[in-house]
Motif scaffolding. Structure first.
Motif, PDB file in Angstrom:
ATOM      1  N   GLY A  10       0.836  -1.203   0.000  1.00  0.00           N
ATOM      2  CA  GLY A  10       0.000   0.000   0.000  1.00  0.00           C
ATOM      3  C   GLY A  10       0.865   1.245   0.000  1.00  0.00           C
ATOM      4  N   HIS A  11       0.246   2.379  -0.270  1.00  0.00           N
ATOM      5  CA  HIS A  11       1.020   3.624  -0.257  1.00  0.00           C
ATOM      6  C   HIS A  11       0.142   4.790   0.165  1.00  0.00           C
ATOM      7  CE1 HIS A  11      -0.808   4.141  -4.302  1.00  0.00           C
ATOM      8  NE2 HIS A  11      -0.658   5.433  -4.065  1.00  0.00           N
ATOM      9  N   TYR A  12       0.809   5.898   0.446  1.00  0.00           N
ATOM     10  CA  TYR A  12       0.092   7.131   0.747  1.00  0.00           C
ATOM     11  C   TYR A  12       0.901   8.313   0.227  1.00  0.00           C
ATOM     12  CZ  TYR A  12      -1.981  11.082   3.087  1.00  0.00           C
ATOM     13  OH  TYR A  12      -2.563  12.305   3.330  1.00  0.00           O
ATOM     14  N   ARG A  42       5.798  16.291 -11.509  1.00  0.00           N
ATOM     15  CA  ARG A  42       5.101  16.758 -10.293  1.00  0.00           C
ATOM     16  C   ARG A  42       5.599  15.952  -9.112  1.00  0.00           C
ATOM     17  NH1 ARG A  42       2.200  13.687 -13.537  1.00  0.00           N
ATOM     18  NH2 ARG A  42       1.699  15.475 -14.829  1.00  0.00           N
ATOM     19  N   ARG A  43       5.306  16.432  -7.906  1.00  0.00           N
ATOM     20  CA  ARG A  43       5.644  15.730  -6.673  1.00  0.00           C
ATOM     21  C   ARG A  43       4.669  16.186  -5.602  1.00  0.00           C
ATOM     22  NH1 ARG A  43       7.314  19.277  -9.298  1.00  0.00           N
ATOM     23  NH2 ARG A  43       9.521  18.785  -9.612  1.00  0.00           N
ATOM     24  N   HIS A  44       4.566  15.392  -4.535  1.00  0.00           N
ATOM     25  CA  HIS A  44       3.663  15.729  -3.427  1.00  0.00           C
ATOM     26  C   HIS A  44       4.479  16.238  -2.246  1.00  0.00           C
ATOM     27  CE1 HIS A  44      -0.073  13.715  -4.985  1.00  0.00           C
ATOM     28  NE2 HIS A  44       0.856  13.276  -5.830  1.00  0.00           N
ATOM     29  N   PHE A  45       3.914  17.204  -1.524  1.00  0.00           N
ATOM     30  CA  PHE A  45       4.565  17.711  -0.318  1.00  0.00           C
ATOM     31  C   PHE A  45       3.615  17.573   0.874  1.00  0.00           C
ATOM     32  CE2 PHE A  45       7.112  20.729  -3.221  1.00  0.00           C
ATOM     33  CZ  PHE A  45       8.232  19.904  -3.196  1.00  0.00           C
ATOM     34  N   ALA A  46       4.171  17.142   1.998  1.00  0.00           N
ATOM     35  CA  ALA A  46       3.382  17.008   3.223  1.00  0.00           C
ATOM     36  C   ALA A  46       2.872  18.380   3.662  1.00  0.00           C
ATOM     37  CB  ALA A  46       4.246  16.390   4.318  1.00  0.00           C
ATOM     38  N   ALA A  47       1.697  18.380   4.262  1.00  0.00           N
ATOM     39  CA  ALA A  47       1.123  19.623   4.791  1.00  0.00           C
ATOM     40  C   ALA A  47       1.891  20.048   6.036  1.00  0.00           C
ATOM     41  CB  ALA A  47      -0.344  19.399   5.152  1.00  0.00           C
ATOM     42  N   GLU A  48       1.723  21.306   6.412  1.00  0.00           N
ATOM     43  CA  GLU A  48       2.374  21.780   7.629  1.00  0.00           C
ATOM     44  C   GLU A  48       1.947  20.899   8.804  1.00  0.00           C
ATOM     45  OE1 GLU A  48       1.998  26.090   7.918  1.00  0.00           O
ATOM     46  OE2 GLU A  48       2.657  25.889  10.012  1.00  0.00           O
ATOM     47  N   GLY A  49       2.897  20.447   9.565  1.00  0.00           N
ATOM     48  CA  GLY A  49       2.579  19.616  10.730  1.00  0.00           C
ATOM     49  C   GLY A  49       2.444  18.135  10.423  1.00  0.00           C
ATOM     50  N   GLN A  50       2.367  17.795   9.140  1.00  0.00           N
ATOM     51  CA  GLN A  50       2.248  16.369   8.755  1.00  0.00           C
ATOM     52  C   GLN A  50       3.642  15.749   8.770  1.00  0.00           C
ATOM     53  OE1 GLN A  50       0.625  15.741   4.791  1.00  0.00           O
ATOM     54  NE2 GLN A  50      -0.638  14.047   5.525  1.00  0.00           N
ATOM     55  N   GLY A 139       8.743   2.329   3.777  1.00  0.00           N
ATOM     56  CA  GLY A 139       9.638   3.413   3.379  1.00  0.00           C
ATOM     57  C   GLY A 139       8.823   4.689   3.452  1.00  0.00           C
ATOM     58  N   ALA A 140       9.274   5.660   4.236  1.00  0.00           N
ATOM     59  CA  ALA A 140       8.482   6.889   4.408  1.00  0.00           C
ATOM     60  C   ALA A 140       9.420   8.076   4.546  1.00  0.00           C
ATOM     61  CB  ALA A 140       7.584   6.781   5.641  1.00  0.00           C
ATOM     62  N   GLU A 141       9.091   9.168   3.852  1.00  0.00           N
ATOM     63  CA  GLU A 141       9.990  10.332   3.866  1.00  0.00           C
ATOM     64  C   GLU A 141       9.215  11.639   3.757  1.00  0.00           C
ATOM     65  OE1 GLU A 141      13.146   9.899   4.397  1.00  0.00           O
ATOM     66  OE2 GLU A 141      13.989   8.271   3.186  1.00  0.00           O
ATOM     67  N   THR A 142       9.780  12.660   4.385  1.00  0.00           N
ATOM     68  CA  THR A 142       9.346  14.051   4.158  1.00  0.00           C
ATOM     69  C   THR A 142      10.600  14.857   3.798  1.00  0.00           C
ATOM     70  OG1 THR A 142       9.434  14.327   6.574  1.00  0.00           O
ATOM     71  CG2 THR A 142       7.250  14.070   5.589  1.00  0.00           C
ATOM     72  N   PHE A 143      11.131  14.587   2.600  1.00  0.00           N
ATOM     73  CA  PHE A 143      12.357  15.284   2.160  1.00  0.00           C
ATOM     74  C   PHE A 143      12.132  16.788   1.985  1.00  0.00           C
ATOM     75  CE2 PHE A 143      16.315  12.929   0.715  1.00  0.00           C
ATOM     76  CZ  PHE A 143      16.184  11.948   1.683  1.00  0.00           C
ATOM     77  N   SER A 144      10.857  17.210   1.867  1.00  0.00           N
ATOM     78  CA  SER A 144      10.610  18.657   1.744  1.00  0.00           C
ATOM     79  C   SER A 144      11.149  19.404   2.970  1.00  0.00           C
ATOM     80  CB  SER A 144       9.113  18.933   1.591  1.00  0.00           C
ATOM     81  OG  SER A 144       8.408  18.471   2.729  1.00  0.00           O
ATOM     82  N   ARG A 145      11.301  18.686   4.094  1.00  0.00           N
ATOM     83  CA  ARG A 145      11.778  19.330   5.334  1.00  0.00           C
ATOM     84  C   ARG A 145      13.286  19.588   5.335  1.00  0.00           C
ATOM     85  NH1 ARG A 145       6.565  19.868   5.441  1.00  0.00           N
ATOM     86  NH2 ARG A 145       5.410  18.584   6.913  1.00  0.00           N
ATOM     87  N   ILE A 146      14.017  18.943   4.433  1.00  0.00           N
ATOM     88  CA  ILE A 146      15.484  19.142   4.426  1.00  0.00           C
ATOM     89  C   ILE A 146      15.971  19.771   3.118  1.00  0.00           C
ATOM     90  CG2 ILE A 146      16.135  17.424   6.168  1.00  0.00           C
ATOM     91  CD1 ILE A 146      16.709  15.473   3.793  1.00  0.00           C
ATOM     92  N   ASP A 160       7.603  14.016  -1.126  1.00  0.00           N
ATOM     93  CA  ASP A 160       7.258  13.300   0.112  1.00  0.00           C
ATOM     94  C   ASP A 160       6.297  12.151  -0.224  1.00  0.00           C
ATOM     95  OD1 ASP A 160       8.648  15.371   1.336  1.00  0.00           O
ATOM     96  OD2 ASP A 160       6.836  16.478   1.890  1.00  0.00           O
ATOM     97  N   GLY A 161       6.321  11.113   0.615  1.00  0.00           N
ATOM     98  CA  GLY A 161       5.392   9.998   0.408  1.00  0.00           C
ATOM     99  C   GLY A 161       5.782   8.805   1.254  1.00  0.00           C
ATOM    100  N   ALA A 162       4.970   7.761   1.149  1.00  0.00           N
ATOM    101  CA  ALA A 162       5.257   6.536   1.910  1.00  0.00           C
ATOM    102  C   ALA A 162       4.676   5.329   1.189  1.00  0.00           C
ATOM    103  CB  ALA A 162       4.655   6.631   3.312  1.00  0.00           C
ATOM    104  N   GLY A 163       5.355   4.199   1.364  1.00  0.00           N
ATOM    105  CA  GLY A 163       4.858   2.938   0.824  1.00  0.00           C
ATOM    106  C   GLY A 163       5.184   1.836   1.811  1.00  0.00           C
ATOM    107  N   ALA A 164       4.412   0.757   1.767  1.00  0.00           N
ATOM    108  CA  ALA A 164       4.632  -0.329   2.737  1.00  0.00           C
ATOM    109  C   ALA A 164       4.321  -1.683   2.121  1.00  0.00           C
ATOM    110  CB  ALA A 164       3.744  -0.106   3.959  1.00  0.00           C
ATOM    111  N   LEU A 165       5.050  -2.686   2.574  1.00  0.00           N
ATOM    112  CA  LEU A 165       4.798  -4.085   2.194  1.00  0.00           C
ATOM    113  C   LEU A 165       4.576  -4.886   3.466  1.00  0.00           C
ATOM    114  CD1 LEU A 165       7.547  -5.323  -0.341  1.00  0.00           C
ATOM    115  CD2 LEU A 165       5.365  -4.260  -0.856  1.00  0.00           C
ATOM    116  N   VAL A 166       3.708  -5.884   3.396  1.00  0.00           N
ATOM    117  CA  VAL A 166       3.636  -6.888   4.456  1.00  0.00           C
ATOM    118  C   VAL A 166       4.349  -8.128   3.939  1.00  0.00           C
ATOM    119  CG1 VAL A 166       2.152  -8.344   5.878  1.00  0.00           C
ATOM    120  CG2 VAL A 166       1.437  -6.009   5.313  1.00  0.00           C
ATOM    121  N   LEU A 167       5.379  -8.549   4.647  1.00  0.00           N
ATOM    122  CA  LEU A 167       6.095  -9.786   4.312  1.00  0.00           C
ATOM    123  C   LEU A 167       5.677 -10.871   5.301  1.00  0.00           C
ATOM    124  CD1 LEU A 167       9.822  -8.761   3.616  1.00  0.00           C
ATOM    125  CD2 LEU A 167       8.021  -9.208   1.935  1.00  0.00           C
ATOM    126  N   GLU A 168       5.529 -12.077   4.780  1.00  0.00           N
ATOM    127  CA  GLU A 168       5.060 -13.177   5.642  1.00  0.00           C
ATOM    128  C   GLU A 168       5.875 -14.438   5.361  1.00  0.00           C
ATOM    129  OE1 GLU A 168       0.690 -14.274   6.758  1.00  0.00           O
ATOM    130  OE2 GLU A 168       1.108 -15.111   4.786  1.00  0.00           O
TER     131      GLU A 168
END
Ligand code: UT7
Length: 323
Positions: A10-12, A42-50, A139-146, A160-168
């Protein structure tokens, strides 16, 4: 033998999406330059405080839903990030609490843009050694902050963004026909750390600092090292480029992606490319690309997938898996 198989993904992405034109309002740059040199549109940036953990929690929930699992089904969280919420505790523990997960353990892995292949390799080791059964790898990052917003050579490239895997854990025959992680290959060479680094930190300056990159030099290392690591991981598993169904590369620059594919003799139809929509999201880029590729039908059950990344350190590596 035990294999670490993908059970969910999944991702966000934060709501705010910024196109290349936006940068022309305060920098001497152009949509044409950014597109032609990097492939980014294009790219996404986290909102203030996110925060990074906010993005990670959303991606983790999406991956758990995809897997049909709840947080307490998970034994461990391995979170790759270079933009943690706090100096400590680990962002992974903030995610653990945010998910309402009351058991298991959680920690961060820091290998910058190679963070997700490091985290995958680490989670694989936890599973095949029998220590845990299910791992949430994020994997999750807010590179806009640096970012240094006055530096046109870097700030146009990251998002900025995040993605995740479930490994089993699951039983495999020990052949390349098995589903799950089949081989991993990790490297770092700290002699090159100054070509991609952040100008501050806890112990040196007590500041967060800004990202600085000698782009051309990183580029040169990237194509050569990514191709070599991909060849090595295929050799470890006893497969060749012809056997590969899908490549999910780190999404830094479309020219690095095409250059590496060319070196490996892999056609672009097999390569997942999302850099145009996300920019470089560092450790988040691979799970983000995997999740998007699943949604668009580009990544199917049973496919032999190779994923590779390079970033600050320099740190790089590749993972071969059957989805
Ligand atoms: O994920 C971690 C790993 N990171 C990477 O993989 C990034 C690797 N590097 C790259 O992707 C590329 O090197 C860049 C996209 C960063 C730069 O592309 P390049 O083709 O290597 O360009 P360059 O750095 O050689 O710059 C060419 C020109 C320069 O002007 P002069 O010196 O030729 O007059 C730069 O000043 O482009 C100029 N420039 C810009 N112009 C307009 C640099 N940034 C910009 C900009 N807009 N944003």
């Amino acid at each position: 033998m035990i294999r670490a198989q993908v059970r969910g993904v999944g991702h966000y992405l934060p709501d705010r999406c910024v196109d290349n034109e936006w940068f022309t309002t305060f920098l001497d740059t152009s949509d044409e330059w950014i597109r032609s040199r990097s492939g980014i549109e294009r790219r996404h940036f986290a909102a203030e405080g996110q925060t990074t953990s906010d993005l990670a929690i959303r991606a983790a929930r999406a991956a758990l839903d995809d897997a049909g699992l709840v947080p307490d089904d998970i034994d461990a969280i391995v979170l790759a990030t270079s933009t943690p919420d706090l100096t400590f505790p680990a962002t992974a523990t903030i995610v653990q609490a945010g998910l309402g997960m009351t058991r298991g353990f959680a920690y961060d892995v820091q290998a910058v843009c190679a963070g997700f292949v490091y985290a995958l390799s680490n989670a694989n080791a936890l599973i095949v050694s029998g220590q845990v059964r299910r791992v949430l790898v994020i994997g999750a990052e807010t590179f806009s902050r640096i970012m240094n917003w006055d530096d046109r050579t870097t700030c146009v490239l990251f998002g900025d963004g995040a993605g995740a895997l479930v490994l089993e854990a699951a039983e495999g025959d020990g052949t390349v026909a098995d589903r799950g992680i089949l081989a991993t290959d990790l490297h770092s060479d700290g002699r090159h750390r100054e070509i991609l680094q952040v100008s501050g930190g806890v112990s040196s300056s007590q500041t967060t600092g800004h990202l600085m990159m000698a782009g051309k030099e990183v580029f040169r290392h990237a194509v050569e090292k990514l191709a070599t690591s991909t060849i090595d991981v295929m050799e470890k598993a006893g497969v060749t480029a012809d056997d590969i169904d899908r490549v999910v590369p780190h999404q830094a620059n479309v020219r690095i992606i095409t250059g590496t594919a060319r070196k490996l003799g892999l056609p672009m139809e097999k390569i997942v490319v999302t850099v145009q929509d996300h920019g470089n999201t560092s450790a988040a880029s691979i799970p983000l690309a995997m999740s998007v590729a699943r949604q668009t039908g580009q990544l199917r059950d049973g496919e032999l997938v190779v994923t590779e990344a390079i970033g600050g350190g320099l740190a790089w590596g590749a993972v071969l898996l059957r989805w």
